[in-house]
Design a protein around this motif. Structure first.
Motif, mmCIF file in Angstrom:
data_model
loop_
_atom_site.group_PDB
_atom_site.id
_atom_site.type_symbol
_atom_site.label_atom_id
_atom_site.label_comp_id
_atom_site.label_asym_id
_atom_site.label_seq_id
_atom_site.Cartn_x
_atom_site.Cartn_y
_atom_site.Cartn_z
ATOM 1 N N LYS A 103 12.674 3.628 -61.661
ATOM 2 C CA LYS A 103 11.302 3.119 -61.723
ATOM 3 C C LYS A 103 11.211 2.138 -62.889
ATOM 4 O O LYS A 103 11.651 2.450 -64.002
ATOM 5 C CB LYS A 103 10.311 4.250 -61.975
ATOM 6 C CG LYS A 103 10.340 5.355 -60.959
ATOM 7 C CD LYS A 103 9.357 5.087 -59.874
ATOM 8 C CE LYS A 103 9.345 6.281 -58.924
ATOM 9 N NZ LYS A 103 8.419 6.123 -57.875
ATOM 10 N N ALA A 122 7.686 14.564 -63.772
ATOM 11 C CA ALA A 122 8.265 14.195 -62.478
ATOM 12 C C ALA A 122 7.172 14.036 -61.430
ATOM 13 O O ALA A 122 7.196 13.093 -60.621
ATOM 14 C CB ALA A 122 9.287 15.245 -62.044
ATOM 15 N N LYS A 123 6.208 14.922 -61.453
ATOM 16 C CA LYS A 123 5.131 14.874 -60.466
ATOM 17 C C LYS A 123 4.206 13.675 -60.711
ATOM 18 O O LYS A 123 3.880 12.927 -59.787
ATOM 19 C CB LYS A 123 4.332 16.176 -60.514
ATOM 20 C CG LYS A 123 3.293 16.297 -59.445
ATOM 21 C CD LYS A 123 2.631 17.665 -59.486
ATOM 22 C CE LYS A 123 1.585 17.770 -58.388
ATOM 23 N NZ LYS A 123 0.943 19.076 -58.361
ATOM 24 N N ASN A 140 6.153 10.436 -60.069
ATOM 25 C CA ASN A 140 6.894 10.456 -58.815
ATOM 26 C C ASN A 140 8.387 10.191 -59.030
ATOM 27 O O ASN A 140 8.987 9.336 -58.380
ATOM 28 C CB ASN A 140 6.305 9.450 -57.823
ATOM 29 C CG ASN A 140 6.775 9.693 -56.410
ATOM 30 O OD1 ASN A 140 7.107 10.819 -56.044
ATOM 31 N ND2 ASN A 140 6.834 8.641 -55.625
ATOM 32 N N LEU A 141 8.971 10.944 -59.977
ATOM 33 C CA LEU A 141 10.405 10.818 -60.279
ATOM 34 C C LEU A 141 11.190 11.856 -59.501
ATOM 35 O O LEU A 141 10.700 12.964 -59.251
ATOM 36 C CB LEU A 141 10.636 11.010 -61.783
ATOM 37 C CG LEU A 141 9.955 10.000 -62.694
ATOM 38 C CD1 LEU A 141 10.116 10.424 -64.153
ATOM 39 C CD2 LEU A 141 10.517 8.610 -62.471
ATOM 40 N N LYS A 142 12.395 11.506 -59.136
ATOM 41 C CA LYS A 142 13.253 12.434 -58.412
ATOM 42 C C LYS A 142 13.816 13.479 -59.370
ATOM 43 O O LYS A 142 14.074 13.202 -60.535
ATOM 44 C CB LYS A 142 14.404 11.682 -57.743
ATOM 45 C CG LYS A 142 13.945 10.757 -56.643
ATOM 46 C CD LYS A 142 15.111 10.065 -55.990
ATOM 47 C CE LYS A 142 14.601 9.124 -54.910
ATOM 48 N NZ LYS A 142 15.690 8.403 -54.272
#
Length: 95
Positions: free
Chosen positions: A62, A36-37, A40-42
């Motif tokens: 994405k 996720a980091k 840049n995933l929610k």
């Protein structure tokens, strides 16, 4: 009939139930947090990856990143296989 013991308060007990489900709580693994980091995933309030549309789990929002399996939510093996198939089909469609 379930027989057990409350070791903190009551001691031994018996209770009658129609159904009992034995399950352990599940939380996202460290790898899910790292992915996720990096991408840049929610994530949702429980730390699982959050799809763009709640019931369309493969859609990360994405381009080229598809979600499947227990990184999205706790699920059975059968559900994870279905979701993996859906994500694979989206990847094939992209090609």
């Amino acid at each position: 009939m379930v027989k057990g013991e409350d070791t903190l308060v009551r001691g031994p007990f018996e209770a009658l139930f129609d159904m009992i489900v034995l399950a352990v709580g599940m939380e996202p693994g460290e790898g899910t947090k790292q992915v996720a980091k990096v991408f840049n995933l929610k994530v949702n309030e429980y730390g699982f990856l959050a799809p763009r549309i709640p019931n369309v789990h493969y859609d990360s929002g994405k381009e080229g990143i598809f979600l499947a399996g227990a990184c999205v939510a706790p699920m059975s093996v059968e559900e994870a296989i279905e979701e993996g198939s859906a994500a694979a089909m989206q990847a094939i469609n992209m090609l």
